[in-house]
Design an enzyme around this catalytic site. Structure first.
Site, mmCIF file in Angstrom:
data_model
loop_
_atom_site.group_PDB
_atom_site.id
_atom_site.type_symbol
_atom_site.label_atom_id
_atom_site.label_comp_id
_atom_site.label_asym_id
_atom_site.label_seq_id
_atom_site.Cartn_x
_atom_site.Cartn_y
_atom_site.Cartn_z
ATOM 1 C CG ASN A 9 36.386 43.348 48.469
ATOM 2 O OD1 ASN A 9 36.429 43.248 47.237
ATOM 3 N ND2 ASN A 9 35.541 44.155 49.077
ATOM 4 C CE LYS A 11 37.071 47.396 49.752
ATOM 5 N NZ LYS A 11 36.832 48.513 50.677
ATOM 6 C CG HIS A 97 31.570 45.802 50.557
ATOM 7 N ND1 HIS A 97 31.778 47.163 50.594
ATOM 8 C CD2 HIS A 97 32.690 45.245 51.106
ATOM 9 C CE1 HIS A 97 32.957 47.418 51.120
ATOM 10 N NE2 HIS A 97 33.528 46.268 51.447
ATOM 11 C CD GLU A 99 33.745 49.864 49.133
ATOM 12 O OE1 GLU A 99 34.664 50.236 49.888
ATOM 13 O OE2 GLU A 99 33.880 48.967 48.273
ATOM 14 C CD GLU A 169 34.008 44.550 55.285
ATOM 15 O OE1 GLU A 169 35.231 44.480 55.126
ATOM 16 O OE2 GLU A 169 33.231 44.871 54.377
ATOM 17 N N GLY A 175 38.712 51.188 54.889
ATOM 18 C CA GLY A 175 39.583 52.037 54.096
ATOM 19 C C GLY A 175 39.921 53.366 54.733
ATOM 20 C CB SER A 214 41.491 49.498 58.987
ATOM 21 O OG SER A 214 40.940 50.540 58.208
ATOM 22 N N GLY A 235 40.701 44.343 52.922
ATOM 23 C CA GLY A 235 40.705 45.227 51.769
ATOM 24 C C GLY A 235 42.109 45.563 51.312
ATOM 25 N N GLY A 236 42.594 46.721 51.705
ATOM 26 C CA GLY A 236 43.881 47.228 51.220
ATOM 27 C C GLY A 236 45.047 46.280 51.418
#
Length: 256
Positions: A9, A11, A97, A99, A169, A175, A214, A235-236
């Site tokens: 993802n 983002k 999600h 967010e 999640e 994050g 993470s 993610g990251g």
């Protein structure tokens, strides 16, 4: 046997240069890899470029997207329909999600409408579920996840989960650098699967449940060694070709 899915993802990150470099790097890193489906979800602005790059490389990377609307067309400024996503080759669509739930006030019921609309149009929903830190500390994790899944089951039947992906999640791990231990993640994944099994053991047995929060090359193998964790929503680490590929390789290795 369930087939693991590792999805990135991206983002709100990207540029033409970044998309090009990342996808080319991923293709090189993933060459010859079997046993895991690898997907990416760039911002909608870059779906066209991503589709072109994946097509030119005859890549096995699956193209996804980060959101969808509940309307097929009309006066809905800024929204994107399932058919538009399909037009650009996207098949795996992230919904629910945290967010989106938080920043855009998306309710369980609204997310369930998106789920139904994606299924109606032949797309794969990637349904995100998870609890806040306060809910986790209050011991409400399983109840929260069950409620979010039941929004789909109660309106569409448990069979709607067939062919879909669930991504657990924990919000407090997204994050933040914090992550659930592999044992804790397995306990929640097993509880999610057991909840679905109350309605259908067959559906529960087949549904892919990813872990997200993470996930990194350093901890991926421990997650994928668990019997109820079927890949990851990343993610990251998905913004770096080598890191993301290492996670995908760990999934393939663990599920041999």
């Amino acid at each position: 046997m369930r087939h693991p899915v590792v999805m990135g993802n991206w983002k709100l990150n990207g540029s033409k240069e970044m998309v090009s470099n990342l996808l080319k790097g991923l293709d090189a890193e993933l060459k010859g890899l079997e046993g895991v489906d690898v997907a990416v979800a760039p911002p909608a602005m870059y779906l066209d470029l991503a589709e072109q790059l994946i097509g030119k490389a005859e890549s096995k990377i699956i193209l996804g997207a980060q959101n969808v609307d509940v309307n097929a067309s009309g006066a809905f400024t800024g929204d994107i329909s399932p058919e538009m996503l399909k037009d650009f080759g996207a098949s795996h669509i992230i919904i629910g999600h945290s967010e989106r739930r938080d920043y855009h006030n998306e309710s369980d019921e609204f997310v369930a409408k998106k789920f139904a609309f994606l299924k109606e149009h032949g797309l794969t929903p990637v349904l995100c579920i998870g609890e806040s830190e306060a809910q986790n500390e209050a011991g409400e994790t399983v109840a929260v996840c069950a409620r979010q899944i039941d929004a789909v089951i109660n309106t569409q039947g448990v069979e709607a989960l067939e062919g879909a992906i669930i991504a657990y999640e924990p919000i407090w791990a997204i994050g933040t650098g914090k992550a659930a231990t592999a044992d804790d993640a397995q306990r929640i994944h097993a509880a999610i699967r057991a909840h679905i099994a109350e309605k259908s053991e067959e559906v529960a047995k087949k549904v892919v449940i990813q872990y997200g929060g993470s996930v990194k090359p350093e901890n991926a193998a421990a997650y994928f060694a668990q019997p109820d964790i079927d890949g990851a929503l990343v993610g990251g680490a998905a913004l770096d070709a080598a890191s993301f590929a290492a996670i995908a390789k760990a999934a393939a290795e663990a599920k041999k």
